[in-house]
Design an enzyme around this catalytic site. Structure first.
Site, PDB file in Angstrom:
ATOM      1  N   GLN A  71      -4.941  -1.909   9.689  1.00  0.00           N
ATOM      2  CA  GLN A  71      -4.706  -3.193   9.029  1.00  0.00           C
ATOM      3  C   GLN A  71      -5.288  -4.340   9.854  1.00  0.00           C
ATOM      4  OE1 GLN A  71      -3.277  -3.713   5.948  1.00  0.00           O
ATOM      5  NE2 GLN A  71      -3.959  -5.815   6.248  1.00  0.00           N
ATOM      6  N   ASP A  94     -11.609   2.635   4.157  1.00  0.00           N
ATOM      7  CA  ASP A  94     -11.896   1.197   4.081  1.00  0.00           C
ATOM      8  C   ASP A  94     -13.387   0.928   3.915  1.00  0.00           C
ATOM      9  OD1 ASP A  94      -9.784  -0.457   3.963  1.00  0.00           O
ATOM     10  OD2 ASP A  94      -9.530  -0.716   6.099  1.00  0.00           O
ATOM     11  N   LYS A 131       0.828  -1.201   0.000  1.00  0.00           N
ATOM     12  CA  LYS A 131       0.000   0.000   0.000  1.00  0.00           C
ATOM     13  C   LYS A 131       0.865   1.255   0.000  1.00  0.00           C
ATOM     14  CE  LYS A 131      -3.603  -2.527   2.365  1.00  0.00           C
ATOM     15  NZ  LYS A 131      -4.139  -2.949   3.661  1.00  0.00           N
TER      16      LYS A 131
END
Length: 369
Positions: free
Chosen positions: A173, A196, A129
């Site tokens: 994460q 997200d 990422k």
């Protein structure tokens, strides 16, 4: 019989994909092994992302003609829906827009990632990422916390990023250590920076008629982007989503419904999943069972989006295994009109959609059209 092995793990569109980038036909792969013990879904899901509409409504939608449609007659092998090519184009478009935003108003979008613990797979995801951000000009912020950190420590960092005007997207994460409550931590992320798309208010707005979430989970967004860019007609079509997870299955079904498809969800308690799936013009498989969906599950000419990434034993591979999807590619590609490969289909789209969400967040926060 098949229903008993289903597990429950399971958009501003950008610019239309140039047809010249599309390979004419999907390549043949090895035959699918008989269905073995189910494995958990390993989808590169979290950008997490996973997920809002990631919307860039100011960008024109694809205007596909019948010649550009990904659906073909069933007497020819399925066309390949190449996620690598689409993700590359998405990243190129984002890089242009990030540069324009910087030049016009002096703002560079920023993405903050919080990693707790030292899982190798999570470290790899975070590293990828970061590289993706650098490639398109998005600033990357990273916090690495030890495995034994408390929830309060994680939430403290989230609060700091929530109030930081240079950060436009926050990603925690997953998975988190077992002693932490995922819901408490994810809910601490500001809904305006929840790139997200996992905040319950974002999911709730996605489910409501006439409402749009700030962000849609990245993997479902990537699935929809592939359909749009390949000119797949969704309105009025029958769609089946296999799997009902919060990360992929449920939001994918909601997105298809918003696009005016008639949607069914197949899950672990579904009777006759083959019969239901066979009615679908569009299938999104996100259940985490290798080669579950066989060729005789597929309606001739249907479009197949395979989210699953499952390892199966392969003594011919240097690693001793290879990755396959939830759909038996060799069988399905002979029946479907278009299909994603595994790997190289949905996976590359997840991070691309995370970047898209981060850019959209920065544009919204700063009122940049």
């Amino acid at each position: 019989m098949a229903s008993s092995i289903l597990s429950d793990c399971s958009s501003a569109r950008l610019l239309p994909l140039r047809r010249s980038l599309l390979p004419p036909r999907a390549p043949r792969l090895r035959s699918c092994p008989a269905l073995a013990t189910p494995r958990r879904l390993l989808v590169a899901a979290r950008p997490q992302l996973l997920p809002r509409p990631r919307r860039m409504d100011s960008v024109p939608a694809a205007t596909a003609s019948s010649a550009d449609s990904a659906t073909v007659s069933a007497d020819a092998p399925a066309k390949l829906i190449d996620g690598k090519l689409v993700a590359k184009q998405v990243r190129e478009e984002i890089a242009v827009q990030v540069t324009r935003m910087k030049d016009v108003i002096g703002i560079v979008p920023g993405l903050a990632v919080i990693l707790v613990g030292s899982r190798k797979d999570s470290q790899t995801y975070v590293r990828n990422k970061k590289k993706a951000c650098e490639a398109v000009g998005i600033k990357s912020y990273e916090v690495n916390l030890p495995e034994d950190s408390s929830e309060e420590e994680v939430i403290k960092h989230i609060a700091s990023f929530n109030s930081d005007p240079s950060v436009h997207g926050i990603l925690v994460q997953l998975p988190l250590p077992r002693h932490m409550n995922d819901e408490n931590i994810l809910n601490a992320v500001s809904i305006e920076k929840d790139v997200d798309g996992f905040h319950p208010l974002n999911i709730g707005r996605l489910a409501m008629q006439g409402r749009d979430p700030f962000f849609v989970p990245c993997t479902p967004k990537g699935c929809m982007e592939l359909l749009h860019r390949h000119g797949v007609e969704i309105k009025g079509k029958r769609a089946v989503v296999i799997g009902r997870s919060n990360i992929v299955g449920t939001p994918a079904a909601l997105l298809l419904q918003k696009a005016n498809a008639t949607v069914s969800i197949v899950h672990s308690q579904t009777k006759n999943p083959e019969q239901i799936t066979r009615q679908a013009d569009i299938v999104i498989a996100a259940v985490g069972v290798a080669n579950l969906v066989r060729g005789d599950w597929i309606k001739p000419g249907a479009t197949i989006i395979d989210v699953g990434i499952n390892p199966v034993d392969d003594p011919e591979s240097p690693r001793g295994y290879r990755l396959v999807g939830d759909v038996c590619y060799e069988e399905a590609s002979k029946v479907a009109g278009a299909i994603t490969p595994v790997p190289g289909g949905v996976g590359p789209m997840t991070i691309a959609m995370l970047l898209s969400n981060t850019l959209e967040s920065a544009r919204r926060i700063h009122g940049f059209k």
